[in-house]
Design a protein around this motif. Structure first.
Motif, PDB file in Angstrom:
ATOM      1  N   ASP A 298       8.341  -1.574  -3.764  1.00 29.79           N
ATOM      2  CA  ASP A 298       8.867  -2.004  -5.025  1.00 29.79           C
ATOM      3  C   ASP A 298       8.727  -0.851  -6.041  1.00 29.79           C
ATOM      4  O   ASP A 298       8.684   0.272  -5.311  1.00 29.79           O
ATOM      5  CB  ASP A 298       6.810  -1.643  -5.107  1.00 29.79           C
ATOM      6  CG  ASP A 298       5.753  -0.944  -5.335  1.00 29.79           C
ATOM      7  OD1 ASP A 298       6.448  -0.470  -5.589  1.00 29.79           O
ATOM      8  OD2 ASP A 298       4.360  -1.326  -4.206  1.00 29.79           O
TER       9      ASP A 298
ATOM     10  N   ALA B  45      -2.569  -0.858   3.183  1.00 33.28           N
ATOM     11  CA  ALA B  45      -1.714  -1.675   4.324  1.00 33.28           C
ATOM     12  C   ALA B  45      -1.825  -1.056   5.693  1.00 33.28           C
ATOM     13  O   ALA B  45      -1.712  -1.576   7.054  1.00 33.28           O
ATOM     14  CB  ALA B  45      -0.448  -1.947   3.888  1.00 33.28           C
TER      15      ALA B  45
ATOM     16  N   GLU C 168     -11.918  -1.366   3.016  1.00 35.88           N
ATOM     17  CA  GLU C 168     -11.316  -2.079   4.752  1.00 35.88           C
ATOM     18  C   GLU C 168     -11.306  -0.563   5.976  1.00 35.88           C
ATOM     19  O   GLU C 168     -12.057  -1.969   6.777  1.00 35.88           O
ATOM     20  CB  GLU C 168      -9.683  -2.302   4.472  1.00 35.88           C
ATOM     21  CG  GLU C 168      -9.545  -3.193   3.327  1.00 35.88           C
ATOM     22  CD  GLU C 168      -9.720  -4.755   3.212  1.00 35.88           C
ATOM     23  OE1 GLU C 168     -10.323  -5.256   4.694  1.00 35.88           O
ATOM     24  OE2 GLU C 168      -8.808  -5.184   2.793  1.00 35.88           O
TER      25      GLU C 168
ATOM     26  N   ALA D  53      -3.428  -4.705   6.354  1.00 36.43           N
ATOM     27  CA  ALA D  53      -2.581  -5.732   6.561  1.00 36.43           C
ATOM     28  C   ALA D  53      -1.247  -5.888   6.845  1.00 36.43           C
ATOM     29  O   ALA D  53      -0.734  -6.628   7.141  1.00 36.43           O
ATOM     30  CB  ALA D  53      -2.176  -5.667   4.536  1.00 36.43           C
TER      31      ALA D  53
ATOM     32  N   VAL E 224       0.912  -5.593  -0.582  1.00 34.94           N
ATOM     33  CA  VAL E 224       1.455  -7.018  -1.724  1.00 34.94           C
ATOM     34  C   VAL E 224       3.053  -6.820  -0.823  1.00 34.94           C
ATOM     35  O   VAL E 224       3.503  -8.117  -0.659  1.00 34.94           O
ATOM     36  CB  VAL E 224       1.631  -6.521  -3.501  1.00 34.94           C
ATOM     37  CG1 VAL E 224       2.516  -7.359  -4.391  1.00 34.94           C
ATOM     38  CG2 VAL E 224       0.416  -6.190  -3.930  1.00 34.94           C
ATOM     39  N   ILE E 225       4.098  -5.830  -0.620  1.00 37.39           N
ATOM     40  CA  ILE E 225       5.255  -5.959  -0.595  1.00 37.39           C
ATOM     41  C   ILE E 225       5.048  -6.683   1.198  1.00 37.39           C
ATOM     42  O   ILE E 225       6.183  -6.826   1.710  1.00 37.39           O
ATOM     43  CB  ILE E 225       5.805  -4.288  -0.524  1.00 37.39           C
ATOM     44  CG1 ILE E 225       6.205  -4.235  -2.208  1.00 37.39           C
ATOM     45  CG2 ILE E 225       6.895  -3.871   0.592  1.00 37.39           C
ATOM     46  CD1 ILE E 225       6.987  -4.967  -2.566  1.00 37.39           C
TER      47      ILE E 225
ATOM     48  N   THR F 127       0.120  10.530  -2.033  1.00 40.21           N
ATOM     49  CA  THR F 127       1.133  10.177  -3.041  1.00 40.21           C
ATOM     50  C   THR F 127       0.738   9.237  -3.554  1.00 40.21           C
ATOM     51  O   THR F 127       1.050   8.926  -4.799  1.00 40.21           O
ATOM     52  CB  THR F 127       2.903   9.880  -3.465  1.00 40.21           C
ATOM     53  OG1 THR F 127       2.999   8.880  -2.658  1.00 40.21           O
ATOM     54  CG2 THR F 127       3.956  11.108  -3.251  1.00 40.21           C
ATOM     55  N   LEU F 128      -0.148   8.873  -3.330  1.00 38.61           N
ATOM     56  CA  LEU F 128      -1.044   7.523  -3.338  1.00 38.61           C
ATOM     57  C   LEU F 128      -2.101   8.146  -4.506  1.00 38.61           C
ATOM     58  O   LEU F 128      -2.594   8.643  -4.100  1.00 38.61           O
ATOM     59  CB  LEU F 128      -1.806   7.385  -2.158  1.00 38.61           C
ATOM     60  CG  LEU F 128      -2.382   5.149  -2.424  1.00 38.61           C
ATOM     61  CD1 LEU F 128      -1.508   4.045  -2.038  1.00 38.61           C
ATOM     62  CD2 LEU F 128      -3.244   5.176  -0.613  1.00 38.61           C
TER      63      LEU F 128
ATOM     64  N   ASP G 193       3.029  -8.414   3.039  1.00 33.91           N
ATOM     65  CA  ASP G 193       2.078  -9.759   2.574  1.00 33.91           C
ATOM     66  C   ASP G 193       3.282 -10.642   2.762  1.00 33.91           C
ATOM     67  O   ASP G 193       3.458 -11.869   3.132  1.00 33.91           O
ATOM     68  CB  ASP G 193       1.197  -9.763   1.951  1.00 33.91           C
ATOM     69  CG  ASP G 193       0.076  -9.676   2.875  1.00 33.91           C
ATOM     70  OD1 ASP G 193      -0.185  -8.697   3.940  1.00 33.91           O
ATOM     71  OD2 ASP G 193      -1.116 -10.313   2.643  1.00 33.91           O
TER      72      ASP G 193
ATOM     73  N   TYR H 264      10.175   6.965  -1.172  1.00 30.53           N
ATOM     74  CA  TYR H 264      10.590   6.555   0.159  1.00 30.53           C
ATOM     75  C   TYR H 264      11.970   6.155   0.161  1.00 30.53           C
ATOM     76  O   TYR H 264      11.519   6.541   1.700  1.00 30.53           O
ATOM     77  CB  TYR H 264       9.114   6.446   0.725  1.00 30.53           C
ATOM     78  CG  TYR H 264       8.270   7.335   0.185  1.00 30.53           C
ATOM     79  CD1 TYR H 264       8.194   8.408   1.023  1.00 30.53           C
ATOM     80  CD2 TYR H 264       6.988   6.715  -0.261  1.00 30.53           C
ATOM     81  CE1 TYR H 264       7.253   9.356   0.232  1.00 30.53           C
ATOM     82  CE2 TYR H 264       6.282   7.836  -0.551  1.00 30.53           C
ATOM     83  CZ  TYR H 264       5.892   9.018  -0.015  1.00 30.53           C
ATOM     84  OH  TYR H 264       4.432  10.022  -0.413  1.00 30.53           O
TER      85      TYR H 264
HETATM   86  P1  NAD Z   1      -0.519  -2.708  -3.181  1.00 30.81           P
HETATM   87  O1  NAD Z   1       0.983  -3.543  -2.234  1.00 30.81           O
HETATM   88  O2  NAD Z   1      -0.285  -3.202  -4.374  1.00 30.81           O
HETATM   89  O3  NAD Z   1      -0.075  -1.093  -2.747  1.00 30.81           O
HETATM   90  C1  NAD Z   1      -0.577  -0.239  -4.104  1.00 30.81           C
HETATM   91  C2  NAD Z   1      -0.497   0.457  -5.020  1.00 30.81           C
HETATM   92  O4  NAD Z   1       0.182   1.823  -4.694  1.00 30.81           O
HETATM   93  C3  NAD Z   1       1.018  -0.472  -6.290  1.00 30.81           C
HETATM   94  O5  NAD Z   1       0.857  -0.315  -7.068  1.00 30.81           O
HETATM   95  C4  NAD Z   1       1.772   0.329  -4.826  1.00 30.81           C
HETATM   96  O6  NAD Z   1       3.306   0.083  -5.607  1.00 30.81           O
HETATM   97  C5  NAD Z   1       1.532   1.898  -5.309  1.00 30.81           C
HETATM   98  N1  NAD Z   1       1.168   2.348  -3.954  1.00 30.81           N
HETATM   99  C6  NAD Z   1       1.864   1.636  -2.679  1.00 30.81           C
HETATM  100  N2  NAD Z   1       2.048   2.726  -1.700  1.00 30.81           N
HETATM  101  C7  NAD Z   1       2.481   4.139  -2.422  1.00 30.81           C
HETATM  102  C8  NAD Z   1       2.913   5.651  -2.157  1.00 30.81           C
HETATM  103  N3  NAD Z   1       2.828   5.998  -0.745  1.00 30.81           N
HETATM  104  N4  NAD Z   1       2.764   6.525  -3.261  1.00 30.81           N
HETATM  105  C9  NAD Z   1       2.315   6.142  -4.408  1.00 30.81           C
HETATM  106  N5  NAD Z   1       2.470   5.148  -4.688  1.00 30.81           N
HETATM  107  C10 NAD Z   1       2.488   4.392  -4.198  1.00 30.81           C
HETATM  108  O7  NAD Z   1      -1.833  -2.649  -2.331  1.00 30.81           O
HETATM  109  P2  NAD Z   1      -2.094  -2.711  -1.345  1.00 30.81           P
HETATM  110  O8  NAD Z   1      -4.111  -1.953  -1.629  1.00 30.81           O
HETATM  111  O9  NAD Z   1      -1.510  -1.552  -0.157  1.00 30.81           O
HETATM  112  O10 NAD Z   1      -2.628  -4.277  -0.978  1.00 30.81           O
HETATM  113  C11 NAD Z   1      -3.176  -5.431  -1.468  1.00 30.81           C
HETATM  114  C12 NAD Z   1      -2.286  -6.333  -0.468  1.00 30.81           C
HETATM  115  O11 NAD Z   1      -3.016  -6.800   0.995  1.00 30.81           O
HETATM  116  C13 NAD Z   1      -3.588  -8.175  -0.952  1.00 30.81           C
HETATM  117  O12 NAD Z   1      -3.001  -8.411  -2.127  1.00 30.81           O
HETATM  118  C14 NAD Z   1      -4.418  -8.383   0.244  1.00 30.81           C
HETATM  119  O13 NAD Z   1      -4.407  -9.672   0.128  1.00 30.81           O
HETATM  120  C15 NAD Z   1      -3.152  -7.920   0.910  1.00 30.81           C
HETATM  121  N6  NAD Z   1      -4.188  -7.829   2.402  1.00 30.81           N
HETATM  122  C16 NAD Z   1      -3.639  -8.562   3.522  1.00 30.81           C
HETATM  123  C17 NAD Z   1      -4.044  -8.534   4.002  1.00 30.81           C
HETATM  124  C18 NAD Z   1      -3.314  -9.021   5.682  1.00 30.81           C
HETATM  125  O14 NAD Z   1      -4.015  -8.957   7.064  1.00 30.81           O
HETATM  126  N7  NAD Z   1      -1.578  -9.924   5.669  1.00 30.81           N
HETATM  127  C19 NAD Z   1      -5.555  -7.559   4.915  1.00 30.81           C
HETATM  128  C20 NAD Z   1      -5.531  -6.580   4.237  1.00 30.81           C
HETATM  129  C21 NAD Z   1      -4.814  -6.782   2.891  1.00 30.81           C
END
Ligand code: NAD
Ligand code: GLY
Length: 361
Positions: free
Chosen positions: A45, A134, A185, A138, A107-108, A173-174, A110, A52
Motif C-alpha cells: 500500500d 497482521a 489481538e 491476519a 488489509v493488503i 515505523t508503525l 486479506d 519497505y
Molecule cells: P491495515 O492493513 O489497514 O494497516 C494499518 C495501517 O498501517 C495502514 O495505513 C498501513 O498502510 C499502515 N502500515 C502498515 N504497516 C506499516 C509499517 N510497518 N509502518 C508504517 N505504516 C504501516 O490494518 P491491519 O490492522 O494490519 O489489518 C486490519 C485488517 O485485518 C482488517 O480488515 C481485518 O478484518 C483483517 N484481519 C484479518 C484476519 C484474518 O484472519 N485474515 C485476522 C484479523 C484481522
C-alpha cells in the motif's frame, strides 16, 4: 544475523512455516525459497511500499515480477481492488505457479490473499506482514477476503499461505494507534486460551508499549503458536477455530456501522471483547471479576473500552444478524465463562444483546 524463530502451521495437505525475527526482509534466501515459478506480484500500500518494497527487489532478481501499490487502510479492502490485483496478474502473464506477495497489514494481506485464492482457481500466496495485527493474526491461517458496504469480510475464501515472513523491525515505523490496535489481538489469545498469558501481558504492558524488542518477539511468537495450533486443528472453522472470533461479532458490527476505517479493526476487537465479556456476565456465564480483569488489561494498553458515541443498538444488532457464525437465522456468539474458557453459545436472545449494546455512551 541470528537464526530466525520458526513456528510451523501443521496441516494435512500443506504445512507452512512462520519465520519471525529482525531484519528478515533482507534474509533473501529464507523467503525466496517459497517462490516456485517465475511470476511474482508484489502487492503493497501507499504507506508501506515506500518504506519497505525496495528491500525485496534483490530477492526477486531473475523472476518476472511487478509491483501493485493500493491505497492504504480499511476502505481499500474492496472487490474493486481485488480486480486491480487480477489486472496486474494478467499484465504479468501470471500462471498457476505464480506467487502473490502481500507486503503490508491485514488489509493488503486479506485482499491480495483472496485474489491469490481465486486467480486461476488458486496460486501461491506469501504474506509479509508489517503491522502487529497482521503478524499475530491476519497473516496466519488462510482467511482471505474483502468487505462489502453491508458487512465486514462477507466475501472471501480459505487459502493457506505458502509461508509467512515476520520482520519485527518493520514495527518501528508503525503509527502508535495502529500498533495499539494490534495489541488487542494479542490480548485476545490470552482471553481465549490462557490466564498465564493474560498475567504475562499485564506484567509486560510497559515493555510492550515501549516496543521492547524482546517482549514484542515473545508476544508475537506466543500469539502465532496459539493461532498455529488452532488452525492446524480446524483449518476451515468447522468448530474450535470459531473461538478466535471472541468479540468479533460485536467488533464487525461496530466497524460496519461506524464506517470502515473510523474505528480500527483492533480497536473494535478490544471493545467487542469487552462487550462479549459483559454479555457473558449478564447471562450469568461468567463472573464480573473476569470482565473487570479484561477491562484493566485493555486500559493498561491504552485501548478503547467503549464504542464511539452515536451508534444505534438496533442497527448494530442488524449487522450482527449477518455474521458468518450465525446458524438457522439464530445468533451464535463466542462468549466466555471467564479468562481462558471461551465457548460458542447458540440461540443468544437478541434482547440480551440489545441490553449490552445499550450500555453505549
Ligand atoms: P491495515 O492493513 O489497514 O494497516 C494499518 C495501517 O498501517 C495502514 O495505513 C498501513 O498502510 C499502515 N502500515 C502498515 N504497516 C506499516 C509499517 N510497518 N509502518 C508504517 N505504516 C504501516 O490494518 P491491519 O490492522 O494490519 O489489518 C486490519 C485488517 O485485518 C482488517 O480488515 C481485518 O478484518 C483483517 N484481519 C484479518 C484476519 C484474518 O484472519 N485474515 C485476522 C484479523 C484481522
Ligand atoms: N482471525 C480469526 C481467524 O483467523 O480465525
Amino acid at each position: 544475523m541470528n537464526t530466525p524463530l520458526r513456528i510451523d502451521v501443521a496441516l494435512d495437505q500443506h504445512s507452512y512455516p512462520i519465520h519471525i525475527g529482525p531484519g528478515l526482509l533482507d534474509h533473501t534466501a529464507l523467503w525466496r525459497d517459497h517462490l516456485r515459478g517465475v511470476h511474482v506480484l508484489l502487492v503493497s500500500d501507499t504507506n508501506v511500499a515506500p518504506l519497505y518494497a525496495q528491500r525485496l527487489h534483490a530477492g526477486l532478481d531473475g523472476r518476472h515480477w511487478s509491483t501493485l501499490i493500493l491505497p492504504a487502510g480499511e476502505p481499500a479492502k474492496t472487490l474493486a481492488n481485488v480486480q486491480q490485483v487480477y489486472e496486474a496478474l494478467s499484465a504479468l502473464g501470471a500462471n498457476r505457479d505464480a506467487c502473490v506477495i502481500a507486503l503490508g497489514g491485514g488489509v493488503i494481506g486479506d485482499l491480495s490473499g483472496f485474489a491469490a485464492a481465486s486467480w486461476m482457481r488458486g496460486i501461491d500466496f506469501l504474506p509479509i506482514p508489517t503491522t502487529l495485527l497482521a503478524m499475530v493474526d491476519a497473516s496466519v491461517g488462510g482467511k482471505t477476503g474483502v468487505n462489502l458496504p453491508s458487512g465486514k469480510n462477507l466475501v472471501g475464501a480459505f487459502h493457506q499461505p505458502c509461508g509467512v515472513l515476520i520482520d519485527t523491525d518493520t514495527l518501528a515505523t508503525l503509527p502508535e494507534r495502529e500498533y495499539r490496535a494490534g495489541l488487542a489481538e494479542v490480548v485476545k489469545y490470552g482471553a481465549i486460551f490462557a490466564t498465564d498469558f493474560m498475567d504475562w501481558l499485564a506484567k509486560h504492558s510497559p515493555a510492550l508499549q515501549a516496543r521492547d524488542p524482546q517482549a514484542l518477539t515473545e508476544a508475537i511468537a506466543r500469539s502465532c503458536r496459539f493461532k498455529a495450533a488452532i488452525v492446524a486443528q480446524d483449518p476451515t472453522e468447522q468448530g474450535q477455530r470459531a473461538l478466535l472470533n471472541f468479540g468479533h461479532s460485536f467488533a464487525h458490527a461496530l466497524e460496519t456501522a461506524s464506517g470502515y476505517g473510523h474505528l480500527l479493526h483492533g480497536e473494535a476487537v478490544a471493545i467487542g471483547m469487552l462487550q462479549a465479556a459483559r454479555l457473558s456476565t449478564r447471562l450469568g456465564l461468567a463472573r464480573l471479576e473476569d470482565e473487570q480483569r479484561l477491562g484493566r488489561l485493555l486500559a493498561a494498553l491504552h485501548l478503547p473500552l467503549q464504542p464511539p458515541p452515536g451508534l444505534n443498538a438496533e442497527t448494530l444488532l442488524q449487522h450482527m444478524r449477518l455474521d458468518k457464525k450465525n446458524q438457522r437465522g439464530k445468533l451464535r456468539l463466542i462468549l466466555w465463562r471467564g479468562v481462558g474458557q471461551v465457548e460458542i453459545v447458540a440461540n443468544v436472545e437478541p434482547a440480551a444483546i440489545l441490553q449490552t449494546l445499550d450500555d453505549l455512551p
